[in-house]
Design a protein around this motif. Structure first.
Motif, short mmCIF file in Angstrom:
data_model
loop_
_atom_site.label_atom_id
_atom_site.label_comp_id
_atom_site.label_asym_id
_atom_site.label_seq_id
_atom_site.Cartn_x
_atom_site.Cartn_y
_atom_site.Cartn_z
N VAL A 166 0.87 -1.19 0.00
CA VAL A 166 0.00 0.00 0.00
C VAL A 166 0.90 1.23 0.00
O VAL A 166 1.83 1.33 0.81
CB VAL A 166 -0.94 0.03 1.22
N TRP A 167 0.60 2.16 -0.92
CA TRP A 167 1.42 3.37 -1.08
C TRP A 167 0.67 4.57 -0.49
O TRP A 167 -0.50 4.78 -0.77
CB TRP A 167 1.66 3.61 -2.57
N PHE A 168 1.39 5.34 0.33
CA PHE A 168 0.84 6.56 0.92
C PHE A 168 1.52 7.75 0.25
O PHE A 168 2.72 7.97 0.44
CB PHE A 168 1.06 6.58 2.43
N PRO A 169 0.79 8.54 -0.55
CA PRO A 169 1.40 9.67 -1.26
C PRO A 169 1.90 10.74 -0.30
O PRO A 169 1.42 10.87 0.83
CB PRO A 169 0.26 10.20 -2.13
N ALA B 261 6.81 12.47 3.40
CA ALA B 261 7.26 11.98 2.10
C ALA B 261 6.45 10.76 1.68
O ALA B 261 5.71 10.17 2.46
CB ALA B 261 8.75 11.61 2.18
N HIS B 262 6.60 10.39 0.39
CA HIS B 262 5.98 9.15 -0.09
C HIS B 262 6.47 7.98 0.76
O HIS B 262 7.66 7.86 1.07
CB HIS B 262 6.40 8.88 -1.55
N GLN B 263 5.55 7.10 1.11
CA GLN B 263 5.92 5.89 1.83
C GLN B 263 5.16 4.70 1.27
O GLN B 263 4.02 4.83 0.81
CB GLN B 263 5.61 6.04 3.33
N VAL B 264 5.80 3.54 1.33
CA VAL B 264 5.17 2.30 0.89
C VAL B 264 5.22 1.30 2.03
O VAL B 264 6.23 1.17 2.72
CB VAL B 264 5.84 1.74 -0.38
N LYS B 265 4.11 0.58 2.21
CA LYS B 265 3.99 -0.36 3.32
C LYS B 265 3.80 -1.77 2.77
O LYS B 265 2.92 -2.01 1.94
CB LYS B 265 2.81 0.01 4.20
N SER C 299 4.43 -7.84 6.22
CA SER C 299 5.42 -7.74 7.30
C SER C 299 5.18 -6.53 8.19
O SER C 299 5.68 -6.47 9.32
CB SER C 299 6.83 -7.65 6.72
N GLY C 300 4.46 -5.54 7.69
CA GLY C 300 4.23 -4.31 8.43
C GLY C 300 5.32 -3.28 8.22
O GLY C 300 5.22 -2.15 8.72
N GLU C 301 6.36 -3.61 7.47
CA GLU C 301 7.46 -2.66 7.23
C GLU C 301 6.98 -1.52 6.35
O GLU C 301 6.36 -1.73 5.31
CB GLU C 301 8.62 -3.39 6.57
N GLN C 302 7.30 -0.29 6.75
CA GLN C 302 6.90 0.90 5.99
C GLN C 302 8.11 1.80 5.84
O GLN C 302 8.77 2.16 6.82
CB GLN C 302 5.76 1.63 6.71
N VAL C 303 8.42 2.17 4.58
CA VAL C 303 9.64 2.94 4.31
C VAL C 303 9.34 4.08 3.34
O VAL C 303 8.36 4.05 2.61
CB VAL C 303 10.75 2.03 3.72
#
Length: 459
Positions: free
Chosen positions: A410-413, A424-428, A432-436
């Protein structure tokens, strides 16, 4: 509108099931093309007269009629059309019509639906996919193609093993062996003997023996020797010795028998090198269709023999002929729908997700949907299948939406959060729950397998 009543025999897969079918078709197509086969597609209908001349399956032809014929229009048989029940008969017609534009030997593959009006049951449908390969020559076709085609199919099924498809075995016979043996016995109704031997697995040896005596004029001894021949099988050239011992021990000799044995031995020797253990000579394989003249093939899934053959075919010398020119060929056909139905009904394989989507772009609110659309466009431009959330619900609900479809990311703009801070843009990775932090113009998943759905064996 009332709930529709399902039609038996016309399979419609759910999205995840369809992905399984597509992955199988992709591997089969890639294998065919690796071996130089060109793709064609033929029309769905053929003249009824032509379809009715091609063996027992002709009884299952679906007719194509207009609901209301034009005034004065006759419904004579020679003008009627039927849906094709296989892809070999249309291919023979295609070769005759286009011979002047084809380079021989012509190698083609064809993946299309066919229709048969038979009783639906496990693995048998009225509408289903077939995947065919054929090689056709002009005037003659060297025997080595009868060796090549089952080896191509063995490679295709070997590659399908990576998806979790069970082990397989390709069974082969040579009609020249059978015909030569029967003629050496003094039998004349060769087609009748072949049709009855082809029923062995369905009705058993005792009933086949009765049919051979009653319908083909065989004596009890001749019928038993036909059954003895049908009982010979094996994966190496020792089969040839067993047939010769049976023939010599009973005074059976014929030039067709010797030719067929030499050809069958060549196939077994090649298979021992290129596909050891996967091709078995089985002298009961006859194939009911009338047009086969040389090698005939059937294939079974190990542990699923009750399903019947999932890949069959053979050599035909006179199917494609215009009276002046003859185009002999050899072909094999995979019953794709039959194979897929067993894989799905027994839970043998599954797809990692039901949609091709790798990323779902979240929507902060409807005013910012355009920002989400721009992210999706950037990802798609680099070949990443991307969807945008259908509504600006809470992020938790948008994540659940992705999870239900198996979408891994899932991408958060980028934007301003409720505290007025720039994010900033983040992708989850919702597994695993990892979000970067991520750049839509550069990001790719760490595991390339996440880009597309995968098919694998279920535990």
């Amino acid at each position: 509108m009332a709930k529709p009543t399902p039609l038996s025999g016309f399979p419609e897969w759910l999205p995840a099931q369809r992905i399984v079918e597509q992955q199988i078709l992709k591997i089969v197509q890639e294998t065919f093309e690796l071996h130089g086969f060109a793709s064609i597609e033929t029309r769905a209908v053929e003249p009824l007269e032509q379809l009715l001349s091609k063996g027992e399956t002709s009884k299952e032809v679906y007719l194509l009629n207009r609901l209301q014929a034009a005034e004065g229009e006759e419904q004579s048989r020679d003008k009627q059309l039927g849906l094709h029940f296989d892809l070999t008969v249309p291919f023979a017609r295609y070769v005759l019509e286009n011979a002047g534009h084809l380079a021989f030997p012509f190698k083609r593959y064809q993946i299309q639906k066919v229709w048969r009006g038979e009783r639906p049951q496990d693995g048998r449908f009225r509408e289903f996919y077939q995947a065919d390969i054929d090689v056709v020559g002009a005037g003659e076709l060297p025997y080595h193609f009868e060796v090549e085609l089952p080896l191509v199919m063995a490679e295709a099924f070997g590659r399908l093993r990576s998806l979790g498809v069970p082990e397989f075995k390709i069974l082969v016979n040579n009609r020249r062996v059978s015909e030569g043996f029967y003629r050496g016995l003094g039998l004349n109704d060769i087609e009748g003997v072949l049709r009855n031997i082809d029923k062995l697995d369905k009705i058993g040896a005792d009933k086949v023996r009765e049919l051979l005596v009653d319908e083909t004029g065989a004596s009890q001894q001749q019928a038993q020797l036909c059954l003895d021949l049908a009982g010979i099988s094996g994966t190496d050239a020792s089969v040839i010795g067993q047939v010769r011992a049976l023939a010599e021990g009973n005074g059976v000799a014929h030039e067709l028998l010797e030719q067929g044995l030499n050809e069958l031995e060549a196939l077994l020797n090649a298979a021992a090198v290129r596909a050891p253990g996967t091709i078995e000579a089985n002298l009961k394989i006859a194939r009911g269709l009338d047009y086969y003249t040389g090698c005939v093939y059937e294939s079974v899934l190990i542990g699923h023999e009750d399903l019947g053959s999932i890949c069959s075919g053979g050599r035909y010398d006179t199917l494609a002929s215009d009276g002046k020119n003859t185009y002999p060929g050899v072909g094999l056909s995979i019953g794709v729908s039959r194979l897929v139905s067993r894989l799905l009904s027994k839970g043998i394989v599954t797809a990692s997700r039901s949609v091709p989507t790798a990323v779902l772009v979240a929507v902060l609110d409807e005013e910012h949907r355009a920002a989400s659309d721009r992210v999706a466009a950037a990802l798609r431009a680099r070949g990443i299948a991307t969807d945008v959330a259908p509504s600006a619900a809470k992020f938790g609900k948008q994540i659940k939406f992705a999870d239900r479809r198996g979408i891994p990311f899932v991408w958060f703009p980028e934007g301003t959060n409720q505290a007025g801070e720039f994010v900033a843009h983040q992708v989850k990775d919702i597994r695993s729950g990892e979000q970067v932090d991520a750049d839509p113009n550069a990001w790719v998943p760490q595991d390339a397998a996440d880009l597309t759905p995968t098919v694998f064996a279920q535990a």
